[in-house]
Enzyme design. Structure first.
Site, PDB file in Angstrom:
ATOM      1  CG  ASP A   1      30.702 -23.645   2.467  1.00  0.00           C
ATOM      2  OD1 ASP A   1      31.650 -22.807   2.678  1.00  0.00           O
ATOM      3  OD2 ASP A   1      29.414 -23.448   2.675  1.00  0.00           O
TER       4      ASP A   1
ATOM      5  CG  HIS B   1      29.282 -13.227   4.157  1.00  0.00           C
ATOM      6  ND1 HIS B   1      29.286 -14.192   3.318  1.00  0.00           N
ATOM      7  CD2 HIS B   1      29.006 -13.770   5.504  1.00  0.00           C
ATOM      8  CE1 HIS B   1      29.495 -15.209   3.949  1.00  0.00           C
ATOM      9  NE2 HIS B   1      29.249 -15.013   5.266  1.00  0.00           N
TER      10      HIS B   1
ATOM     11  NE  ARG C   1      30.526 -14.512  -5.002  1.00  0.00           N
ATOM     12  CZ  ARG C   1      31.687 -14.211  -4.422  1.00  0.00           C
ATOM     13  NH1 ARG C   1      31.586 -14.553  -3.109  1.00  0.00           N
ATOM     14  NH2 ARG C   1      32.757 -13.818  -4.865  1.00  0.00           N
TER      15      ARG C   1
ATOM     16  CD  GLU D   1      29.202 -19.801  -0.527  1.00  0.00           C
ATOM     17  OE1 GLU D   1      28.149 -19.948  -1.003  1.00  0.00           O
ATOM     18  OE2 GLU D   1      29.775 -18.756  -0.370  1.00  0.00           O
TER      19      GLU D   1
ATOM     20  CG  HIS E   1      31.788  -9.812   4.670  1.00  0.00           C
ATOM     21  ND1 HIS E   1      32.629  -9.355   3.487  1.00  0.00           N
ATOM     22  CD2 HIS E   1      32.192 -10.897   4.926  1.00  0.00           C
ATOM     23  CE1 HIS E   1      33.250 -10.513   3.375  1.00  0.00           C
ATOM     24  NE2 HIS E   1      33.007 -11.549   4.086  1.00  0.00           N
TER      25      HIS E   1
ATOM     26  CD  GLU F   1      31.397 -26.411   8.505  1.00  0.00           C
ATOM     27  OE1 GLU F   1      31.388 -25.918   7.240  1.00  0.00           O
ATOM     28  OE2 GLU F   1      31.184 -25.832   9.461  1.00  0.00           O
TER      29      GLU F   1
HETATM   30  C1  UD1 Z   1      33.848 -15.969   1.257  1.00  0.00           C
HETATM   31  C2  UD1 Z   1      33.234 -17.301   0.896  1.00  0.00           C
HETATM   32  C3  UD1 Z   1      32.180 -17.553   1.578  1.00  0.00           C
HETATM   33  C4  UD1 Z   1      32.265 -17.491   3.309  1.00  0.00           C
HETATM   34  C5  UD1 Z   1      32.628 -15.990   3.381  1.00  0.00           C
HETATM   35  C6  UD1 Z   1      33.087 -15.909   4.709  1.00  0.00           C
HETATM   36  C7  UD1 Z   1      33.683 -18.046  -1.483  1.00  0.00           C
HETATM   37  C8  UD1 Z   1      32.861 -18.251  -2.835  1.00  0.00           C
HETATM   38  N1  UD1 Z   1      32.872 -17.370  -0.569  1.00  0.00           N
HETATM   39  O1  UD1 Z   1      32.806 -14.868   0.821  1.00  0.00           O
HETATM   40  O2  UD1 Z   1      31.524 -18.911   1.388  1.00  0.00           O
HETATM   41  O3  UD1 Z   1      30.818 -17.588   3.757  1.00  0.00           O
HETATM   42  O4  UD1 Z   1      33.946 -15.848   2.630  1.00  0.00           O
HETATM   43  O5  UD1 Z   1      33.217 -14.425   5.128  1.00  0.00           O
HETATM   44  O6  UD1 Z   1      34.457 -18.702  -1.171  1.00  0.00           O
HETATM   45  N2  UD1 Z   1      37.407  -8.338   1.418  1.00  0.00           N
HETATM   46  C9  UD1 Z   1      38.393  -7.641   2.099  1.00  0.00           C
HETATM   47  N3  UD1 Z   1      39.336  -8.046   3.159  1.00  0.00           N
HETATM   48  C10 UD1 Z   1      38.899  -9.384   3.746  1.00  0.00           C
HETATM   49  C11 UD1 Z   1      37.934 -10.221   3.099  1.00  0.00           C
HETATM   50  C12 UD1 Z   1      37.287  -9.653   2.125  1.00  0.00           C
HETATM   51  O7  UD1 Z   1      38.645  -6.673   1.672  1.00  0.00           O
HETATM   52  O8  UD1 Z   1      39.834  -9.598   4.429  1.00  0.00           O
HETATM   53  C13 UD1 Z   1      36.894  -7.918   0.224  1.00  0.00           C
HETATM   54  C14 UD1 Z   1      37.537  -7.820  -0.949  1.00  0.00           C
HETATM   55  O9  UD1 Z   1      37.102  -6.973  -1.659  1.00  0.00           O
HETATM   56  C15 UD1 Z   1      37.184  -9.299  -1.693  1.00  0.00           C
HETATM   57  C16 UD1 Z   1      35.797  -9.379  -1.427  1.00  0.00           C
HETATM   58  O10 UD1 Z   1      35.576  -8.847   0.213  1.00  0.00           O
HETATM   59  O11 UD1 Z   1      37.374  -9.215  -3.164  1.00  0.00           O
HETATM   60  C17 UD1 Z   1      35.115 -10.762  -1.400  1.00  0.00           C
HETATM   61  O12 UD1 Z   1      35.926 -11.652  -0.879  1.00  0.00           O
HETATM   62  P1  UD1 Z   1      35.535 -13.435  -1.238  1.00  0.00           P
HETATM   63  O13 UD1 Z   1      36.264 -14.313  -0.363  1.00  0.00           O
HETATM   64  O14 UD1 Z   1      35.376 -13.455  -2.682  1.00  0.00           O
HETATM   65  O15 UD1 Z   1      33.956 -13.553  -0.899  1.00  0.00           O
HETATM   66  P2  UD1 Z   1      33.275 -13.374   0.535  1.00  0.00           P
HETATM   67  O16 UD1 Z   1      31.805 -12.910   0.166  1.00  0.00           O
HETATM   68  O17 UD1 Z   1      34.078 -12.791   1.477  1.00  0.00           O
HETATM   69  N1  UDP Z   2      32.951 -13.178  13.094  1.00  0.00           N
HETATM   70  C1  UDP Z   2      34.034 -12.659  13.498  1.00  0.00           C
HETATM   71  N2  UDP Z   2      34.044 -11.134  13.364  1.00  0.00           N
HETATM   72  C2  UDP Z   2      32.857 -10.541  12.971  1.00  0.00           C
HETATM   73  C3  UDP Z   2      32.010 -11.455  12.384  1.00  0.00           C
HETATM   74  C4  UDP Z   2      31.911 -12.890  12.457  1.00  0.00           C
HETATM   75  O1  UDP Z   2      35.241 -13.254  14.136  1.00  0.00           O
HETATM   76  O2  UDP Z   2      32.787  -9.282  12.886  1.00  0.00           O
HETATM   77  C5  UDP Z   2      33.382 -14.774  12.990  1.00  0.00           C
HETATM   78  C6  UDP Z   2      31.909 -15.760  13.628  1.00  0.00           C
HETATM   79  O3  UDP Z   2      32.482 -15.578  15.061  1.00  0.00           O
HETATM   80  C7  UDP Z   2      32.072 -16.912  12.967  1.00  0.00           C
HETATM   81  C8  UDP Z   2      32.611 -16.598  11.753  1.00  0.00           C
HETATM   82  O4  UDP Z   2      33.299 -15.151  11.884  1.00  0.00           O
HETATM   83  O5  UDP Z   2      32.867 -17.888  13.543  1.00  0.00           O
HETATM   84  C9  UDP Z   2      31.799 -16.253  10.521  1.00  0.00           C
HETATM   85  O6  UDP Z   2      32.255 -16.060   9.437  1.00  0.00           O
HETATM   86  P1  UDP Z   2      31.150 -15.379   8.105  1.00  0.00           P
HETATM   87  O7  UDP Z   2      29.961 -15.029   8.648  1.00  0.00           O
HETATM   88  O8  UDP Z   2      32.258 -14.570   7.695  1.00  0.00           O
HETATM   89  O9  UDP Z   2      31.225 -16.760   7.343  1.00  0.00           O
HETATM   90  P2  UDP Z   2      30.139 -18.063   7.088  1.00  0.00           P
HETATM   91  O10 UDP Z   2      30.215 -18.579   8.377  1.00  0.00           O
HETATM   92  O11 UDP Z   2      29.143 -17.379   6.617  1.00  0.00           O
HETATM   93  O12 UDP Z   2      30.917 -18.659   5.963  1.00  0.00           O
END
Ligand code: UD1
Ligand code: UDP
Length: 381
Positions: free
Chosen positions: A104, A220, A222, A140, A253, A126
C-alpha cells in the site's frame, strides 16, 4: 547472449521501495530466482534508502534497477510523479510480462499505474486489506484500493482480504489466498537469528538491560504525525517513569517528522533507550526477547503475534483485524491515557498477559511465496 530457451521465458519484474515491502518481497524474489520458467529482475524505487539497504543486505538481494529516488522530507506529490516517470525507461527496456507490487505504499500505487501503462500484467501481493476509512491509514488505504483495481492478479493473505476484494467486484478466478509473505520471511529469519554472529545483536546483548521487562516500540504513521506523536511520547514517558523494572527500547524511524518529537521528548530519559532503526535480523531477535510490543506498524502487527508477543496498536483502525479478533492485539489509538492504562494493565495482570501472549499465527504458514510462484507459472504455461 540469450539462447532460444531463455528468450521463451516469461519475464518478471518485482518492484518495491520501502523497508516493509522489501522484507515481504524478499521471499518471493528468492522463490522466483530459483525458478527456471521465468527471467526475474528486481527494481527498487528506493523510496527509502538506508532502511531499504539494510534489508537488501540481509537477504542478499542485488537490484537490477535502482531509481534511487528518496529525498529527505519528501512529499507525496513529487514522490508519486518521480516513481511513475522513473519506471518508464525500466519498463520499456525490460518489457516484463508480469510486474509484482506489494501492499500500500506510494511505490505500490505508482508502480502499478506505470506497469498498467506498459501493458504488463500487474500482480498485487498482500491484496485486499481494508479499513474502509480513506484517512486511516493515510494515504495507504487509497494506495491499496487503487492498486487493487489496476491489478490483474490478487494475492490475498487471508480470507477476510479475499472477501473484501470479492465485495468490490474483483473476479474470484483472479484471487488466490496465500497467507502473508511476511511469515515466510519471519520463519526463515527467526530460525537464523539466535545463532547469528551479528554486530547489532551483539550490541543489543550488551546495551539492553534484560534483567528488566522489555517493551519494544516502533512508530511512523503519517496520520500520527504532529499531536499523535506528542501523545505517544508523553505516554511512553509516563510508563517509563511509573514502572521501575521496565526498559523501553525504541528504534526510531528516520522520518524527520518522527525523529524530532521522539528525540525532543524522550531523548534523555533513564528507562527509555532510543536507537537507530535496526536491520531486520536484530529487530526480529529483539522482538523475540521482549515482553510486549507497542507500535503503529502494519508489519510488526503481523509478526509479533506469530512470536507470541502481545501488541498494543497505536491506531484507531486496522486493516489487519485477524489478530484483534483473536485477542492478541488491542487498538489503543494515540490516546495518552489509553496507551498508559493498557500497558500497565498488561504488565500488572499476569492472566491478561498470558491470554494475550498465546502463540497465534493468523497471517500465514510460511508458504505464501511458493503459492504465488505456482499460480503465475500455471498462467504462464
Ligand atoms: C513509508 C510508506 C508507509 C510505510 C512506511 C514504512 C507511503 C506513503 N508511506 O512511509 O506506507 O508504512 O514507509 O516505513 O508510501 N527516511 C530516511 N531514510 C530511509 C527512509 C526514510 O531518511 O531509509 C526519511 C526521509 O527523510 C524520507 C522520510 O523519511 O523523506 C519519509 O519517507 P516516506 O517513504 O515518504 O514515508 P514513510 O513515513 O517512511
Ligand atoms: N523493522 C526492522 N527494523 C526496525 C523496525 C522494524 O527491520 O527497527 C521491520 C519489522 O520487522 C517489519 C517491518 O520492518 O517487518 C515494518 O516496517 P514499518 O513499520 O516501517 O512499516 P509498515 O509495516 O508499517 O508498513
Amino acid at each position: 547472449m540469450a539462447n532460444y530457451y531463455d528468450s521463451m521465458k516469461k519475464k518478471n519484474l518485482i518492484i518495491f521501495g520501502t523497508r516493509p515491502e522489501a522484507i515481504k518481497m524478499a521471499p518471493l524474489v528468492k522463490a522466483f530466482l530459483k525458478n527456471n520458467f521465468f527471467e526475474t529482475k528486481v527494481c527498487v524505487t528506493a523510496q527509502h534508502r538506508e532502511m531499504l539497504d539494510q534489508v537488501l543486505d540481509f537477504f542478499e538481494i542485488t537490484p537490477d534497477f535502482d531509481l534511487n529516488l528518496m529525498k529527505p522530507g519528501q512529499n507525496l506529490y513529487s514522490l508519486t510523479a518521480d516513481i511513475i516517470t522513473g519506471l518508464q525507461p525500466v519498463l520499456e527496456e525490460f518489457k516484463p510480462d508480469f510486474v509484482y507490487v506489494h501492499g500500500d505504499t506510494t511505490t505500490t500505487m505508482g508502480a502499478s499505474i506505470a506497469s498498467f501503462y506498459s501493458g504488463a500484467k500487474v500482480c498485487h501481493i498482500e491484496a485486499g486489506l481494508r479499513t474502509f476509512n480513506k484517512k486511516s491509514p493515510f494515504p495507504e488505504e487509497i494506495n491499496r484500493t487503487i492498486t487493487g483495481h489496476i491489478a490483474d492478479y490478487h494475492f490475498a493473505p487471508t480470507r477476510t482480504a479475499n472477501d473484501n476484494l470479492l465485495r468490490e467486484g474483483i473476479k474470484k478466478e483472479s484471487i488466490l489466498i496465500t497467507g502473508n509473505t511476511v511469515i515466510d520471511a519471519l520463519l526463515e529469519s527467526v530460525s537464523r537469528v539466535d545463532n547469528l554472529d551479528d554486530v547489532e545483536i551483539n550490541n543489543l546483548k550488551t546495551e539492553v538491560d534484560f534483567t528488566k521487562r522489555i517493551i519494544l516500540v516502533t512508530g511512523h504513521r503519517r496520520e500520527n504525525h504532529g499531536q499523535g506523536f506528542v501523545n505517544i511520547c508523553n505516554a511512553l514517558k509516563k510508563i517509563g517513569e511509573s514502572v521501575d523494572n521496565v526498559q523501553i527500547i525504541y528504534p526510531v524511524h528516520l522520518n524527520p517528522k518522527v525523529q524530532k518529537p521522539v528525540y525532543d521528548i524522550l531523548g534523555k530519559l533513564e528507562n527509555i533507550k532510543l536507537i537507530a532503526p535496526l536491520a531486520y535480523p536484530a529487530f526480529v531477535w529483539l522482538m523475540s526477547k521482549c515482553e510486549l510490543v507497542i507500535t503503529d506498524s502494519g508489519g510488526v502487527q503481523e509478526e509479533a503475534p506469530s512470536l507470541g508477543k502481545p501488541v498494543l496498536v497505536m491506531r484507531d483502525t486496522t486493516e489487519r483485524p485477524e489478530a484483534v479478533d483473536a485477542g492478541t492485539v488491542i487498538l489503543v489509538g494515540t490516546n495518552e491515557e489509553k496507551i498508559v492504562n493498557e500497558t500497565l494493565s498488561l504488565l500488572n495482570n499476569p492472566e491478561k498477559y498470558l491470554s494475550m501472549s498465546k502463540l497465534h499465527n493468523p497471517y500465514g504458514d510460511g508458504n505464501a511465496s511458493k503459492r504465488i510462484v505456482e499460480f503465475i507459472q500455471n498462467i504462464g504455461k
